[in-house]
Motif scaffolding. Sequence first.
Motif, PDB file in Angstrom:
ATOM      1  N   TYR A  27      -4.495  12.210  -6.930  1.00  0.00           N
ATOM      2  CA  TYR A  27      -3.942  11.706  -5.670  1.00  0.00           C
ATOM      3  C   TYR A  27      -2.448  11.963  -5.570  1.00  0.00           C
ATOM      4  O   TYR A  27      -1.733  12.022  -6.568  1.00  0.00           O
ATOM      5  CB  TYR A  27      -4.216  10.205  -5.540  1.00  0.00           C
ATOM      6  N   PHE A  29       0.824  10.304  -3.844  1.00  0.00           N
ATOM      7  CA  PHE A  29       1.243   9.051  -3.222  1.00  0.00           C
ATOM      8  C   PHE A  29       1.946   9.270  -1.887  1.00  0.00           C
ATOM      9  O   PHE A  29       1.786   8.480  -0.955  1.00  0.00           O
ATOM     10  CB  PHE A  29       2.151   8.263  -4.172  1.00  0.00           C
ATOM     11  N   ILE A  32      -0.716   9.753   0.533  1.00  0.00           N
ATOM     12  CA  ILE A  32      -1.401   8.471   0.727  1.00  0.00           C
ATOM     13  C   ILE A  32      -0.617   7.608   1.701  1.00  0.00           C
ATOM     14  O   ILE A  32      -1.190   6.987   2.599  1.00  0.00           O
ATOM     15  CB  ILE A  32      -1.583   7.746  -0.622  1.00  0.00           C
ATOM     16  N   LYS A  33       0.697   7.562   1.556  1.00  0.00           N
ATOM     17  CA  LYS A  33       1.526   6.753   2.463  1.00  0.00           C
ATOM     18  C   LYS A  33       1.373   7.225   3.902  1.00  0.00           C
ATOM     19  O   LYS A  33       1.285   6.407   4.833  1.00  0.00           O
ATOM     20  CB  LYS A  33       3.001   6.813   2.042  1.00  0.00           C
ATOM     21  N   LEU A  36      -1.990   6.021   5.120  1.00  0.00           N
ATOM     22  CA  LEU A  36      -2.012   4.574   5.334  1.00  0.00           C
ATOM     23  C   LEU A  36      -1.257   4.188   6.595  1.00  0.00           C
ATOM     24  O   LEU A  36      -1.652   3.250   7.306  1.00  0.00           O
ATOM     25  CB  LEU A  36      -1.432   3.853   4.116  1.00  0.00           C
ATOM     26  N   ILE A  58       3.123  -1.273  -3.089  1.00  0.00           N
ATOM     27  CA  ILE A  58       1.992  -0.498  -2.568  1.00  0.00           C
ATOM     28  C   ILE A  58       1.549   0.553  -3.570  1.00  0.00           C
ATOM     29  O   ILE A  58       0.350   0.827  -3.711  1.00  0.00           O
ATOM     30  CB  ILE A  58       2.366   0.136  -1.212  1.00  0.00           C
ATOM     31  N   CYS A  62      -2.191   0.871  -4.812  1.00  0.00           N
ATOM     32  CA  CYS A  62      -2.923   2.142  -4.673  1.00  0.00           C
ATOM     33  C   CYS A  62      -3.434   2.618  -6.027  1.00  0.00           C
ATOM     34  O   CYS A  62      -4.576   3.072  -6.145  1.00  0.00           O
ATOM     35  CB  CYS A  62      -2.022   3.200  -4.038  1.00  0.00           C
ATOM     36  N   SER A  63      -2.599   2.521  -7.056  1.00  0.00           N
ATOM     37  CA  SER A  63      -3.018   2.942  -8.394  1.00  0.00           C
ATOM     38  C   SER A  63      -4.218   2.131  -8.854  1.00  0.00           C
ATOM     39  O   SER A  63      -5.143   2.661  -9.478  1.00  0.00           O
ATOM     40  CB  SER A  63      -1.860   2.772  -9.385  1.00  0.00           C
ATOM     41  N   LEU A 100      -6.350  -1.114   2.413  1.00  0.00           N
ATOM     42  CA  LEU A 100      -6.673  -0.428   1.167  1.00  0.00           C
ATOM     43  C   LEU A 100      -8.170  -0.322   0.916  1.00  0.00           C
ATOM     44  O   LEU A 100      -8.600   0.434   0.046  1.00  0.00           O
ATOM     45  CB  LEU A 100      -5.972  -1.121  -0.004  1.00  0.00           C
ATOM     46  N   LEU A 103      -8.977   3.325   1.294  1.00  0.00           N
ATOM     47  CA  LEU A 103      -8.343   4.340   0.457  1.00  0.00           C
ATOM     48  C   LEU A 103      -9.345   5.061  -0.437  1.00  0.00           C
ATOM     49  O   LEU A 103      -9.403   6.300  -0.454  1.00  0.00           O
ATOM     50  CB  LEU A 103      -7.236   3.695  -0.394  1.00  0.00           C
TER      51      LEU A 103
END
Length: 272
Positions: A27, A29, A32-33, A36, A58, A62-63, A100, A103
């Motif tokens: 992934y 990040f 991902i942001k 999101l 966050i 996420c992790s 989340l 995700l």
Amino acid sequence: MNPTPHIKTEGTSKFQIGEIINNTVHYDFEKIKTYLNIKGHILFDNNFRIYKEDEELIFKLCSYFIQDHYTCAQMGIDTSKGILLTGPVGCGKTSLMKLLLHLAPHKTNYEIIPTRNIVFKFNTSGFQVLEKYNDTKNYCFDDLGVEPTGCHYNKECNVMGEILLSRYDLFTRHPQLDWGSHQTRPKANNNQPIANNHNKTHITTNLNAKELENKYGSRVRSRLRAMFNLISFNQNSIDKKNKNFNQKINKSCVFSLNLYDISFINTIYNTY
């Protein structure tokens, strides 16, 4: 099973939040942001945004929800436990837990239930309500501490305290393994780590540790320590539900997502 869990589809747009290497999703990040932020607009409203001050928190969440065991171990997060997300009113706890869910649903899933609703149900239906949560489903008990004391036919009950004790009993029935850097996770036939699928409980609350103990007792507080990873917003976090504040931010922020077209973001970030 979704063959492309790293590709998120929203309407006609696709977002790649990582890449698959050797059957493992790696992934990103930053991507991902971006996803999101867009998903937050869809789920909530145009004022939603990822705040810089919350990015460290966050990242931890996420992790955890993508079940990155190694990174979590480096941050002291045990992926076999649930999340206890604390912070002041309006900081975004409930919104994040709702967000989340989208995700990595192939990794983690849970049902979000306001604790007040559970107590109201107890007041009408009685002790059978407690049995509902004595199962292996994953739950997020939202706004723990705001619910009143339960009362059914003049019999009072600390409903959430009893439910949390039952959830702890379920938690201890399964071997809790900490996949730290010093341990090797068991492998399936395809040489991939076996997922940790036992039941998990998550909580959002405005209360601190002492307030939780005052409301539920020292026994429950002890169980909470064993069951949860504590992740906290800064106590000075802004109230993100404050419309005047959000309007001020959006007008002054050059990169407000209100100014973006979703397909344009997709063009930049989707390398699929």
